[in-house]
Design a protein around this motif. Structure first.
Motif, PDB file in Angstrom:
ATOM      1  N   THR A  98      29.655  40.553  35.170  1.00 37.54           N
ATOM      2  CA  THR A  98      30.212  39.231  34.335  1.00 37.54           C
ATOM      3  C   THR A  98      29.264  37.971  34.313  1.00 37.54           C
ATOM      4  OG1 THR A  98      31.717  37.810  35.776  1.00 37.54           O
ATOM      5  CG2 THR A  98      32.538  40.073  34.931  1.00 37.54           C
TER       6      THR A  98
ATOM      7  N   TRP B  38      30.210  35.043  34.836  1.00 31.99           N
ATOM      8  CA  TRP B  38      30.586  34.420  36.132  1.00 31.99           C
ATOM      9  C   TRP B  38      30.072  34.835  37.299  1.00 31.99           C
ATOM     10  CZ3 TRP B  38      36.045  31.764  35.774  1.00 31.99           C
ATOM     11  CH2 TRP B  38      36.040  30.814  34.758  1.00 31.99           C
ATOM     12  N   ASN B  39      29.851  36.103  37.441  1.00 31.40           N
ATOM     13  CA  ASN B  39      29.201  36.861  38.655  1.00 31.40           C
ATOM     14  C   ASN B  39      27.712  36.410  38.694  1.00 31.40           C
ATOM     15  OD1 ASN B  39      30.619  39.977  38.266  1.00 31.40           O
ATOM     16  ND2 ASN B  39      31.103  38.692  39.444  1.00 31.40           N
TER      17      ASN B  39
ATOM     18  N   ARG C  26      30.427  31.868  39.968  1.00 30.81           N
ATOM     19  CA  ARG C  26      31.734  31.079  39.937  1.00 30.81           C
ATOM     20  C   ARG C  26      32.906  32.139  40.380  1.00 30.81           C
ATOM     21  NH1 ARG C  26      31.208  26.815  36.534  1.00 30.81           N
ATOM     22  NH2 ARG C  26      29.311  26.568  35.257  1.00 30.81           N
TER      23      ARG C  26
ATOM     24  N   GLN D 275      35.936  33.775  39.917  1.00 27.84           N
ATOM     25  CA  GLN D 275      36.840  34.381  39.040  1.00 27.84           C
ATOM     26  C   GLN D 275      38.398  34.622  39.082  1.00 27.84           C
ATOM     27  OE1 GLN D 275      33.902  37.366  36.564  1.00 27.84           O
ATOM     28  NE2 GLN D 275      33.753  37.983  38.538  1.00 27.84           N
TER      29      GLN D 275
ATOM     30  N   LYS E 232      41.369  34.817  36.426  1.00 26.59           N
ATOM     31  CA  LYS E 232      40.644  34.391  35.149  1.00 26.59           C
ATOM     32  C   LYS E 232      40.168  35.609  34.529  1.00 26.59           C
ATOM     33  CE  LYS E 232      41.197  29.993  35.165  1.00 26.59           C
ATOM     34  NZ  LYS E 232      42.127  29.301  34.332  1.00 26.59           N
TER      35      LYS E 232
ATOM     36  N   ILE F 179      37.764  37.471  32.654  1.00 32.90           N
ATOM     37  CA  ILE F 179      36.043  37.274  32.162  1.00 32.90           C
ATOM     38  C   ILE F 179      35.728  38.722  31.773  1.00 32.90           C
ATOM     39  CG2 ILE F 179      33.919  36.275  32.549  1.00 32.90           C
ATOM     40  CD1 ILE F 179      36.179  34.438  32.996  1.00 32.90           C
TER      41      ILE F 179
ATOM     42  N   ARG G 220      37.534  42.673  32.602  1.00 34.03           N
ATOM     43  CA  ARG G 220      36.337  43.139  33.396  1.00 34.03           C
ATOM     44  C   ARG G 220      36.613  44.646  34.287  1.00 34.03           C
ATOM     45  NH1 ARG G 220      38.129  38.682  35.878  1.00 34.03           N
ATOM     46  NH2 ARG G 220      38.226  38.860  38.379  1.00 34.03           N
TER      47      ARG G 220
ATOM     48  N   GLU H 278      39.089  28.420  40.780  1.00 35.70           N
ATOM     49  CA  GLU H 278      38.644  29.163  39.598  1.00 35.70           C
ATOM     50  C   GLU H 278      37.783  28.752  38.695  1.00 35.70           C
ATOM     51  OE1 GLU H 278      41.781  31.932  38.298  1.00 35.70           O
ATOM     52  OE2 GLU H 278      42.344  32.749  40.055  1.00 35.70           O
TER      53      GLU H 278
END
Length: 203
Positions: free
Chosen positions: A12, A14-15, A19, A21, A24, A26, A58, A89
């Motif tokens: 993702t 955010w990966n 961040r 996750q 959340k 994503i 995801r 998060e």
């Protein structure tokens, strides 16, 4: 014999951004979808009887891509979702270290003792994850079961299955779309494969 294929979702945004996750929702990146597609192609050679997934997009999207190749529907289970990281998060690791240094130090050194503000404790994640796994196995005895979940949740499940303490969380690695195989024999569960990403060798 019951066999579990436990898989982590694809990459993702955010990966990439490091961040937290957590709970959340994503979506996968293009690379994440490519990873999931390569895994789905690989899974064509394995006998799979049923597919279960976390309800977060995801994981669910990763599972659906496999399901399409296997002509199987995906069953969603909330208890397979990622650990809730509360106030962390959406924050980068850098920001978490800056604003929550004391809590982060515990999380990195004694994860089983961590109490993240507004988040879940690791033991709670493990309990719900194992409960879901045991219920899935009970419904599908002697079948080949594919489960798509998340990094921390999978680690806690694997540690629980292997009767290892949660303090060992960082001794297990879980890359995007990795595959873990567990076979349930007469004498108990056996970890056959861990963090297998052979399908990603060319990307």
């Amino acid at each position: 014999m019951t066999r579990l294929y436990i898989i982590r979702h694809g990459q993702t945004k955010w990966n990439i951004e490091s961040r937290a996750q957590g709970s959340k929702n994503i979506e996968l990146t293009k690379k994440g979808r490519d990873q999931a597609n390569l895994l789905a192609e690989r899974m064509k050679k394995y006998k799979i009887d049923c597919i279960y997934s976390s309800d977060l997009d995801r994981a669910h999207e990763t599972a659906v891509m496999i399901g399409k190749k296997k002509n199987l529907q995906v069953n969603t289970i909330n208890e397979l979702r990622e650990m809730c990281f509360g106030e962390w998060e959406g924050l980068t690791n850098e920001k978490i270290i800056e604003d929550y240094k004391e809590h982060y130090t515990v999380w990195r050194n004694k994860p089983h003792e961590a109490d993240i503000p507004g988040g879940e404790k690791l033991l709670a994640v493990q309990k719900r994850g194992l409960k879901a796994i045991h219920e899935i196995i009970k419904k599908n005895k002697n079948k080949n079961i594919l489960i798509v979940s998340h990094g921390i949740t999978i680690k806690t499940i694997l540690l629980g299955i292997m009767d290892m303490d949660l303090s060992n969380l960082y001794k297990i690695r879980q890359d995007n779309t990795c595959m873990n195989i567990i076979e349930y024999k007469d004498y108990g569960p056996v970890l056959v494969s861990l963090n297998d990403t052979a399908h990603l060798e060319n990307i």
